[in-house]
Design a protein around this motif. Structure first.
Motif, PDB file in Angstrom:
ATOM      1  N   LYS A 172       0.840  -1.193   0.000  1.00 15.20           N
ATOM      2  CA  LYS A 172       0.000   0.000   0.000  1.00 15.20           C
ATOM      3  C   LYS A 172       0.875   1.242   0.000  1.00 15.20           C
ATOM      4  CE  LYS A 172      -3.766  -2.212   2.597  1.00 15.20           C
ATOM      5  NZ  LYS A 172      -4.631  -2.122   3.797  1.00 15.20           N
ATOM      6  N   GLN A 173       0.417   2.243  -0.716  1.00 18.05           N
ATOM      7  CA  GLN A 173       1.137   3.498  -0.815  1.00 18.05           C
ATOM      8  C   GLN A 173       0.498   4.546   0.092  1.00 18.05           C
ATOM      9  OE1 GLN A 173       3.971   3.702  -2.608  1.00 18.05           O
ATOM     10  NE2 GLN A 173       3.671   1.537  -3.176  1.00 18.05           N
ATOM     11  N   LEU A 174       1.330   5.455   0.583  1.00 16.83           N
ATOM     12  CA  LEU A 174       0.824   6.552   1.403  1.00 16.83           C
ATOM     13  C   LEU A 174       0.027   7.525   0.534  1.00 16.83           C
ATOM     14  CD1 LEU A 174       4.045   7.286   3.484  1.00 16.83           C
ATOM     15  CD2 LEU A 174       1.970   6.185   4.321  1.00 16.83           C
ATOM     16  N   LEU A 175      -1.107   7.969   1.039  1.00 15.68           N
ATOM     17  CA  LEU A 175      -1.903   8.963   0.332  1.00 15.68           C
ATOM     18  C   LEU A 175      -1.178  10.314   0.339  1.00 15.68           C
ATOM     19  CD1 LEU A 175      -5.490   8.246   1.713  1.00 15.68           C
ATOM     20  CD2 LEU A 175      -4.650   7.736  -0.585  1.00 15.68           C
ATOM     21  N   ASP A 176      -1.339  11.058  -0.723  1.00 18.56           N
ATOM     22  CA  ASP A 176      -0.757  12.403  -0.768  1.00 18.56           C
ATOM     23  C   ASP A 176      -1.381  13.295   0.304  1.00 18.56           C
ATOM     24  OD1 ASP A 176       0.875  11.717  -2.875  1.00 18.56           O
ATOM     25  OD2 ASP A 176      -0.573  12.357  -4.394  1.00 18.56           O
ATOM     26  N   GLU A 177      -2.676  13.137   0.489  1.00 25.51           N
ATOM     27  CA  GLU A 177      -3.383  13.932   1.483  1.00 25.51           C
ATOM     28  C   GLU A 177      -4.217  13.019   2.372  1.00 25.51           C
ATOM     29  OE1 GLU A 177      -3.190  17.064   2.222  1.00 25.51           O
ATOM     30  OE2 GLU A 177      -1.826  17.621   0.585  1.00 25.51           O
TER      31      GLU A 177
END
Length: 561
Positions: free
Chosen positions: A291-296
């Motif tokens: 999973k990738q970190l959300l930009d916001e």
């Protein structure tokens, strides 16, 4: 693990097993505290005891005493008899023709063997077992995710069935309404015609009565009526009512129609594990998605708890959370509804220092003043750990179901992390090396276990997140990142981890959450309008729950894709 014998603790007296070693008997090779020197000497007055400071203990070898000849030392070794020999043993006829060696040579060979075994254990076998344990833990996490997805799929399928059934029921009821209205209108029309005839008949009766009573011969003579008209009765209308015939499902048919599960199985790999080689998960085996970190990051839900000050939050499930604050009440809330579901009062009436949820869904909490660790089972509180010289602070539940508890000594000068199996202490982590403490003396500490089985402690006074591996060996200290959102010193409080082995800690001074990777590298901040974040936890879907100290709210935050 007993702290007195732990490699991470200071050396203790061999006699009392409590005091720190100060002296050494070169004659008997015994470590002693000053108080136990006299007792040691008095036990065996037959031989001279050479008592020295521990730092001055002899480095020359002490030959073993002969078991056959009193007060003789053995400098030789009989390989055939596998026994040490003194000079008198050699002079006897018992070992004539036997292969003899100097005992120091034997000891050196033994020492070399031990060192080789130690190296193999330390550098090959132990890391291999660590790697195996890590991979098994990953499989367990994958298993949890797979079965959770399986249950979700079944639930969604059931919802689809319910939706189809509801639509079919709605259609049948609509058909019932149409049939009823059609037949009702027909009967109503028939009733209107009958009622009209009844009215006409009444008029005819009144007319005939008037004619009979009349003296007017002309009026009487002109009375006319059609009796046959009313003798012809209307057609009888009888509605044919519909019947509902429920479909019958024979035994076993429902599972065929709804769907069924294929049986699960466990297989073994005949090739097994291999020493010194990193164990790989088969490509075909299901893997946790990256999973990738959300930009916001975004706030999904906010729950008002009603405490004067809110301290801790712990996930019971993806739908419910436990909370605790500056009172003796622990509250269970619905996440989606934000409603209070249950309240539990601590047994002692003290504030809970920290809360956690066990593998089977029970609530665990530490009572700092009462020096106990408690489990809430079916709303009944059981004291599972009672301490005398230590006070419990933060606690968490490991992947194996054990409890990790941060303990502080009664005088506040020592802090350690202890792992418990039930009420049994199985590991103690306190020192870095021999006598340098890992943790500060403050009470503000929280703890969690990462997915890679690292033990992570947020140490507020030290301004650091202290991470050790499962063996208690230090891995790294994270001391914050610059620039901080409010340019204040790093002040870590609550701590949690996620499925990606990220470590998240609440920074109460900078109103943010720090996200670091499993090796201590800073990744990003989460701010989301937080105010004094103090407690953290995460659910199985990697949603973050933040307890805000002053606002008395819990915020659910989505930060991973």
């Amino acid at each position: 693990m007993d702290p007195r014998t732990s490699a991470q603790d200071v050396m203790r007296c061999d006699l009392c097993e409590t005091a720190v070693v100060q002296m050494h008997c070169d004659t008997c090779l015994v470590n002693l505290c000053k108080a136990c020197v006299g007792e040691h000497v008095s036990v065996n007055l037959s031989k001279p005891h050479k008592i020295v400071d521990f730092k001055d203990k002899q480095s020359i070898p002490i030959y073993p005493e002969c078991t056959t000849h009193d007060k003789e030392r053995c400098k030789m070794y009989c390989k055939q008899c596998d026994t040490p020999l003194c000079n008198k043993c050699i002079a006897s006829d018992q070992h004539l023709g036997h292969r003899l060696s100097e005992i120091l040579q034997i000891l050196e060979e033994k020492r070399d063997t031990i060192i080789q075994n130690q190296i193999e254990l330390k550098e090959t076998i132990y890391p291999t077992y660590q790697d195996i344990a890590s991979k098994v833990q990953i499989r367990i996490s994958q298993l949890e995710k797979k079965y959770r997805d399986l249950s979700t799929a079944i639930t969604k399928h059931a919802e689809n069935w319910h939706r189809e059934i509801d639509e079919h029921v709605k259609k049948l009821k609509a058909e019932v309404d149409v049939m009823k209205n059609t037949q009702r209108n027909t009967l109503q029309k028939h009733l209107d015609e009958v009622n009209k005839n009844i009215s006409d008949i009444k008029d005819e009766i009144n007319s005939l009565e008037d004619a009979v009573a009349s003296k007017d011969i002309f009026y009487f003579y002109n009375v006319k009526f059609d009796l046959e008209k009313y003798k012809r009765l209307p057609i009888k209308i009888v509605p044919s009512l519909p019947n509902f015939t429920p479909g019958r499902i024979q035994g076993g048919e429902l599972s065929k129609l709804f769907g069924s599960l294929a049986p699960s199985s466990m297989t073994t790999d005949e090739q097994g594990y291999r020493l010194g080689i990193k164990q790989k998960l088969p490509e075909a085996e299901f893997c946790l998605p990256e999973k990738q970190l959300l930009d916001e990051p975004e706030t999904v839900t906010t729950i008002v708890t009603g405490y004067e000050r809110l301290y801790n939050v712990a996930c019971l499930s993806d739908e419910e959370i436990w909370t605790s604050g500056n009172g003796n009440i622990m509250k269970l809330f619905s996440i989606n509804q934000g409603s209070l579901l249950k309240s539990i009062r601590t047994k002692s009436g003290n504030w809970p220092c920290d809360i956690a949820v066990t593998k089977i869904g029970d609530l665990a909490y530490t009572d700092h003043k009462d020096r106990t660790v408690n489990i809430v089972k079916n709303e009944k509180i059981e004291k599972v750990i009672r301490l005398k010289k230590w006070k419990p602070l933060g606690n968490c539940v490991t992947s194996s179901g054990n409890l990790l508890v941060i303990l502080m000594s009664n005088d506040g000068k020592q802090t350690k992390v202890v792992q418990y199996y039930g009420s049994i202490e199985i590991e103690s982590i306190q020192f870095k090396g021999t006598d340098k403490p890992l943790y500060s003396e403050s009470e503000e500490k929280h703890i969690t276990e990462n997915k890679n089985l690292d033990i992570c402690v947020s140490d507020n006074e030290a301004g650091a997140v202290v991470v050790v591996n499962r063996a208690g060996k230090p891995r790294f200290r994270y001391t914050g990142h610059t620039p901080a959102p409010k340019n204040q010193p790093f002040s870590p409080r609550g701590i949690t981890t996620d499925s990606q082995s990220h470590i998240l800690t609440a920074d109460i001074s900078n109103d943010c959450i720090h996200i670091i990777d499993q090796d201590g590298h800073f990744l990003r901040y989460i701010e989301c309008g937080l105010s004094y974040p103090i407690g953290l936890c995460s659910d199985t879907n990697d949603n973050l729950f933040v307890a805000e100290w002053e606002n008395r709210k819990v915020k659910k935050i989505k930060y991973l894709q």
